[in-house]
Write an enzyme that holds these catalytic residues in place. Structure first.
Site, PDB file in Angstrom:
ATOM      1  N   HIS C 326       0.673  -1.263   0.025  1.00  0.00           N
ATOM      2  CA  HIS C 326      -0.093  -0.042  -0.029  1.00  0.00           C
ATOM      3  C   HIS C 326       0.843   1.093   0.101  1.00  0.00           C
ATOM      4  O   HIS C 326       1.805   1.270   0.854  1.00  0.00           O
ATOM      5  CB  HIS C 326      -0.843   0.066   1.259  1.00  0.00           C
ATOM      6  CG  HIS C 326      -2.015   1.154   1.175  1.00  0.00           C
ATOM      7  ND1 HIS C 326      -1.698   2.262   1.323  1.00  0.00           N
ATOM      8  CD2 HIS C 326      -3.387   0.807   0.886  1.00  0.00           C
ATOM      9  CE1 HIS C 326      -3.057   2.879   1.071  1.00  0.00           C
ATOM     10  NE2 HIS C 326      -3.846   1.949   0.889  1.00  0.00           N
ATOM     11  N   ARG C 346      -6.278  10.223  -0.543  1.00  0.00           N
ATOM     12  CA  ARG C 346      -6.120  11.073  -1.912  1.00  0.00           C
ATOM     13  C   ARG C 346      -7.218  10.968  -2.666  1.00  0.00           C
ATOM     14  O   ARG C 346      -7.253  11.930  -3.588  1.00  0.00           O
ATOM     15  CB  ARG C 346      -4.837   9.845  -2.495  1.00  0.00           C
ATOM     16  CG  ARG C 346      -3.443  10.052  -1.935  1.00  0.00           C
ATOM     17  CD  ARG C 346      -2.513   8.972  -2.189  1.00  0.00           C
ATOM     18  NE  ARG C 346      -2.748   8.040  -1.732  1.00  0.00           N
ATOM     19  CZ  ARG C 346      -2.815   6.644  -2.410  1.00  0.00           C
ATOM     20  NH1 ARG C 346      -2.443   6.684  -3.499  1.00  0.00           N
ATOM     21  NH2 ARG C 346      -3.113   5.330  -1.568  1.00  0.00           N
TER      22      ARG C 346
END
Lengths: 274, 233, 550
Positions: C326, C346
């Site tokens: 990740h 994000r």
């Protein structure tokens, strides 16, 4: 617009919604904004009435502390039971310093409380406002009887001003009946394990009211309402104080759909005024 | 981890009152492993989500019992701990699809009538490692507000400490689970777009497109992928 | 609050603050890396391409395949239990379906097995820790489903294939994407509280590598909310769950089909024999193997037990050379190293920023590309050094409130706000440090559309399976994976329950055969597996351990 800090209590949120709805709309008509105390908790009902367990003081006193943190100098209450509990808690906080030391220590998450929030019943503000505002209180033939129950008037030092409910109802034009059983206990929590006691009491109260010519019984307590509605053998219309007032003032949003007794044709007739 | 204790600041950790010297800066869980414990209980996700590691502690010299998660809480010098890996509070069984189920406080009261015993003492709020307003959530039930209960208890990791401290014997974390499901199922309405899309799928609207794309060779797929439009606004 | 970060970082933090307003205005799609450059970036910087960290496995169905050393170590290992230690004729549990693993996949499988007619008492879920202690519960950002008007399941298919480098199995991706909306609706009917907008519609968000907004979330506790509800449902139905009882070996019939498993009680150390017509492996991932020394987002029990047991029983694996890191694991403070910082940050506008305050990458590339790019930035010297040697990139979290209004971060990311509050950092005031962290097993036990492995009687669903995600999983597809294929596994088990399949004798013959293969390959006898739980005890303790029979 005047503002009143208001403590609804659990009953007005669940079971007595009509009382809350009519309080909001009637006081709005009288130019008072009803401001619900943020994050209020249950007053504790009977728990604080026991004298020897300090933890029970937590519930009502926490509400007073919350009111203080909102800057409220006066906290208005509608439910008679909540009124009684909170008013006694305020007096406890003011007078029982030793015990308050322990209460404050027990609930250390707030600054020490020693009183400072005045508890008033909405009837007191309601009468004041009604007397100030120019109301067309057309005298009516409608005969109503306020039922005080216990907790609005006992103990004497916490009672609302005498006959205040009659004064309010008279001011808006009703003919009022003060019947003998107006402050007789409805049976309270006996309805849970001895409903026969409550049935007897309620029957006596309602029969007395009807015999005196009452067309509608006017209440201020969701707990009383629960018992009276449960054993309303005579089908007497039962209304909240603010609903009765609101009918005459022509206020439309009174939460009448929540009422448990048969209130027609009384409400229709009472709302007709010149 | 630096094994040279002279170079490191060390602190005292008492596990079930047995003293261990551990390096400063470790979480309780890491410190227990440093001390030699192979954890099989009171350990789960190690990230703050599962509620397995709720730990009650007291700092030497203080009297208050506090609680936090062993996987997140950094050891303080003189910390006395016990991890509570499980709370045997009673969870009622119910059928969420039963005809009388709805997002109503009455349902919560019928399965968990002890909610009415709440004396607003605040012990649950005090001990909650997620700092939730547990008391307010229970009061919301008494005030008929299921949504408020669900939202106030949304971040609950179900460690159960609230019910252990409750003088009214209320299993707050189990009640909250029912409140959330009732709200999620009956309080919110079906999503219009979702319903529409489901209908389209069932009607076979995408069947041909699927056949085409599944039959596409790698190069073709790559080209489709490289030129696909992004609609992320 | 500023003391939360060491003073030597303040310069860099100021640079991040200084560039913020300019970065806010910028259209970051111009930073998007052309697809043809992906491969060269991955080759140079992605941990999957550090060939010295991989090895060829010398035994078993995937003999000759290259896999991470840590996996090979477990596969090239002897069964801990010796056949002569156990009596397999005494059956402790006789069920229709045994589900190994109490995370999302196993729970969904159990619910659908019962839904399709298997009586609850004929299902058995076994798990090494508690029911729900799994990666499923830790998922934060959401579940993908193509519900929006401008979206379609086929678009979802395309995104998923592209993200997986087109190595995914088409029929699995079709199932995944076509059944996604149905899963969301099923969740809603169970009472899952997905986030709604002011009109009461479910909100959808963008995820890395996806061309449409299709992530359905519940704050940043999506996994926890889903897992709580399905677990509650299992409890209401009275489906038996054995906690703290890992499976340590599968049991096979003389014909080689899986007919159950050997369980081990973590507390009492006794073993149990389970006979089952169908065995479903839903054992999740392998993060606690700390591939290449990476920290991990995974829960404590993610140790690849299911892979090991299935492999010994002859199940073929696929895409084991592909590990997902990740891009944004917490990098500071040390106590939370590696923990998941959801991509949803994000998705809502958060930007990765180097120590000079520059945004250097499109924030929503597919995960392998994004991770590789962050690693490159650090190797190029533009990362922020932490006091304990790890480097990190700033994730400019104050952007969230700047874009969506005050309080937006607290509403959308309460778990992350809480995580940092415990360490005196306010992510709405300061950026946070992140670095790629070991996150997901892209491959696994190969399955077909019915979740069948290559071994009779053995199904697999969820992270432990391979083929759904190809070489790289997209955000929001893993919680979807365990639902779609957990359901299919449960339904398949129910179908098999109707068939007259007789599970006869239970043996450890497959383990014996595997042992012989290991001996032939010259594997050191001290190597044992499955691992069950990772070893984190201090060296001091390990050097002084004494095995004492109590």
């Amino acid at each position: 617009m005047e503002e009143m800090f208001f403590y609804p209590g659990c009953g007005l949120k669940s079971g007595a919604e009509g009382y809350y709805t009519s309080i909001r709309s009637v006081f709005a008509k009288l130019d008072v904004n009803v401001r619900e105390l943020p994050d209020w908790n249950c007053c504790g009902a009977v728990y604080p009435l026991s004298t020897d367990n300090l933890i029970q003081r937590g519930a009502p006193i926490r509400n007073l502390v919350k009111a203080r943190s909102q800057g409220a100098e006066v906290l208005y209450v509608a439910c008679s039971m909540c009124y009684n509990v909170l008013k006694r808690a305020e007096q406890f906080a003011q007078t029982r310093q030793e015990e308050m030391k322990r209460v404050n220590e027990l609930f250390e998450e707030y600054d020490d409380y020693s009183g400072g929030v005045e508890i008033r019943h909405i009837s007191e503000l309601l009468l004041e406002r009604l007397q100030v505002v120019d109301i067309l209180g057309t005298p009516q033939e409608k005969k109503v009887a306020p039922y005080y129950g216990c907790t609005l008037v006992r103990p004497a030092e916490f009672a609302v001003p005498p006959r205040i409910l009659e004064d309010i109802l008279k001011t808006v034009g009703y003919t009022t009946i003060t019947f003998r059983n107006t402050d007789r206990c409805c049976g309270a929590y006996h309805s849970i394990n001895r409903p026969d006691i409550t049935r007897t009491r309620v029957t006596e109260i309602l029969t007395d009211a009807v015999n005196e010519g009452t067309e509608a019984l006017i209440l201020s307590c969701p707990l009383c309402e629960y018992n009276l509605a449960a054993f309303n053998m005579v089908d007497l219309p039962i209304l909240w104080l603010t609903q009765a007032v609101g009918l005459v003032l022509g206020v439309s949003d009174l939460g009448l759909e929540y009422n448990r007794s048969v209130i027609e044709p009384f409400t229709r007739e009472a709302s007709h005024h010149e | 981890m630096n094994e040279n204790e002279q170079d490191q600041q060390m602190v005292w950790l008492f596990v079930l009152d047995r003293p261990y010297k551990v390096p400063a800066g470790l979480t309780i869980q890491d410190a227990m492993e440093y001390a030699g414990y192979k954890l099989t209980r009171g350990v789960g996700c190690r990230g703050g989500f599962c509620g397995a590691c709720a730990t009650v502690y007291r700092i030497e010299g203080q009297y208050q019992l506090k609680a936090d998660l062993a996987c997140q809480k950094v050891v303080e010098d003189g910390m006395h701990i016990v991890t509570i890996p499980f709370t045997p509070a009673n969870k009622k069984q119910y059928d969420i699809d039963a005809p009388d189920m709805k997002a109503d406080a009455g349902i919560l009261l019928s399965y968990y009538p002890m909610v009415a015993r709440c004396v607003s003492c605040n012990r649950c709020n005090n001990i909650c490692p997620q700092e939730l307003e547990v008391m307010e959530a229970m009061n919301a039930i008494l005030q008929g507000d299921v949504e408020r209960t669900a939202r106030l208890m949304f971040d609950c990791i179900q460690c159960g400490l609230c019910s252990m401290r409750c003088p009214g014997e209320i299993p707050q974390f189990h009640i909250a689970q029912l409140a959330r499901r009732l709200w999620g199922k009956y309080g919110e309405s079906p999503d219009q777009m979702l319903t529409k899309r489901l209908g389209e799928i069932t009607a076979g609207k995408f069947d041909e497109e699927y056949d085409t794309i599944m039959g596409a060779g790698r190069e073709e797929l790559q080209a489709m992928y490289d030129t696909r439009e992004l609609k992320l606004a | 609050m500023a003391e939360a970060y060491p003073s030597y970082m303040s310069d860099s933090i100021r640079k991040v603050e200084a560039s913020r307003s300019q970065r806010l205005q910028r259209d970051l799609t111009e930073l998007k890396m052309p697809e043809e450059e992906h491969d060269s970036l991955l080759n140079r910087y992605h941990p999957d391409y550090r060939t010295e960290q991989f090895a060829e496995v010398r035994v078993g169905p995937n003999k000759g395949d290259v896999m991470p050393r840590e996996i090979v170590k477990l596969l090239e290992a002897y069964p801990t239990v010796r056949p002569e230690e156990v009596n397999l004729d005494e059956i402790d549990y006789d069920v229709e379906v045994l589900i190994i693993g109490g995370g999302g996949g196993g729970t969904v499988a159990a619910l659908w097995a019962v839904e399709q007619g298997i009586p609850p008492e004929k299902v058995l879920i076994v798990t090494k820790l508690r029911h729900g202690d799994a990666n499923s519960l830790m998922a934060q950002g959401g579940t993908q489903a193509a519900t929006a008007e401008e979206d379609s399941p086929v678009q979802h298919y395309l995104d998923t294939m592209g993200g997986g480098h087109f190595e995914n199995k088409p029929e699995l991706v079709k199932a995944l994407t076509e059944e996604a909306p149905m899963i969301i609706e099923w969740h809603r009917e169970l009472g899952v509280m997905y986030d709604r907008d002011e009109n009461g519609n479910m909100m959808v968000f963008p995820g890395g590598g996806s061309s449409r907004k299709r992530l359905h979330c519940a704050e940043d506790y999506t996994g926890m909310e889903q897992m709580r509800v399905i677990r509650d449902q299992v409890r209401n139905l009275g489906i038996p769950v054995l906690e703290f009882t890992p499976a340590i070996e599968l049991l096979t019939t003389p014909e080689g089909a899986v007919g159950g498993a050997l369980l081990w009680n973590l507390d009492t150390h006794q073993y149990y024999v389970v006979r089952a017509k169908t065995t479903i492996l839903s054992t999740g991932g392998f993060g606690r193997l700390h591939i290449q020394g990476f920290p991990t987002t995974n829960h404590y029990g993610a140790t690849a037990d299911g892979l090991v047991m299935a492999y010994r029983a002859g199940a073929k694996l696929r895409d084991m050379d592909s590990v997902q890191y990740h891009p944004t694991g917490a990098a500071y403070p040390q106590q939370i190293l590696g923990l998941l910082i959801t991509e949803k940050i994000r998705g809502l506008g958060g930007q990765p920023v180097n120590k000079e305050g520059e945004v250097f990458v499109f924030p929503l590339e597919p995960r392998d590309v994004e991770a590789a790019r962050l690693i490159k930035e650090c190797e190029d010297g533009k990362g922020m050094e932490t006091p304990y040697g790890v480097q990190g990139i700033w994730l400019d979290t104050p952007l969230i409130d700047a874009i969506h209004g005050e309080g937006a971060f607290a509403r959308a990311f309460p778990s992350i706000a809480r995580l940092y509050k415990r360490h005196d950092i306010d992510p709405t005031e300061f950026p946070i440090l992140v670095y790629p962290t070991l996150h997901y097993q892209n491959g696994g036990i190969e399955i077909n559309g019915n979740t069948e492995s290559s071994t009779q009687g053995l199904l697999a669903a969820g992270e432990v399976s391979g083929g759904v995600h190809g070489k790289n999983r997209l955000m929001g597809n893993s919680t979807l994976d365990y639902n779609v294929f957990g359901r299919r596994a449960g339904i398949q088990a129910a179908e098999r329950a109707q068939e007259s399949i007789e599970v006869g004798e239970l043996t450890l013959d497959h383990a014996r055969r595997y042992t012989a293969d290991l001996e032939q390959a010259g594997i050191d006898k001290s190597k044992k597996s499955p691992l069950i739980l990772p070893e984190y005890r201090g060296k001091r303790t390990l050097n002084r351990l004494l095995d004492f029979p109590l």
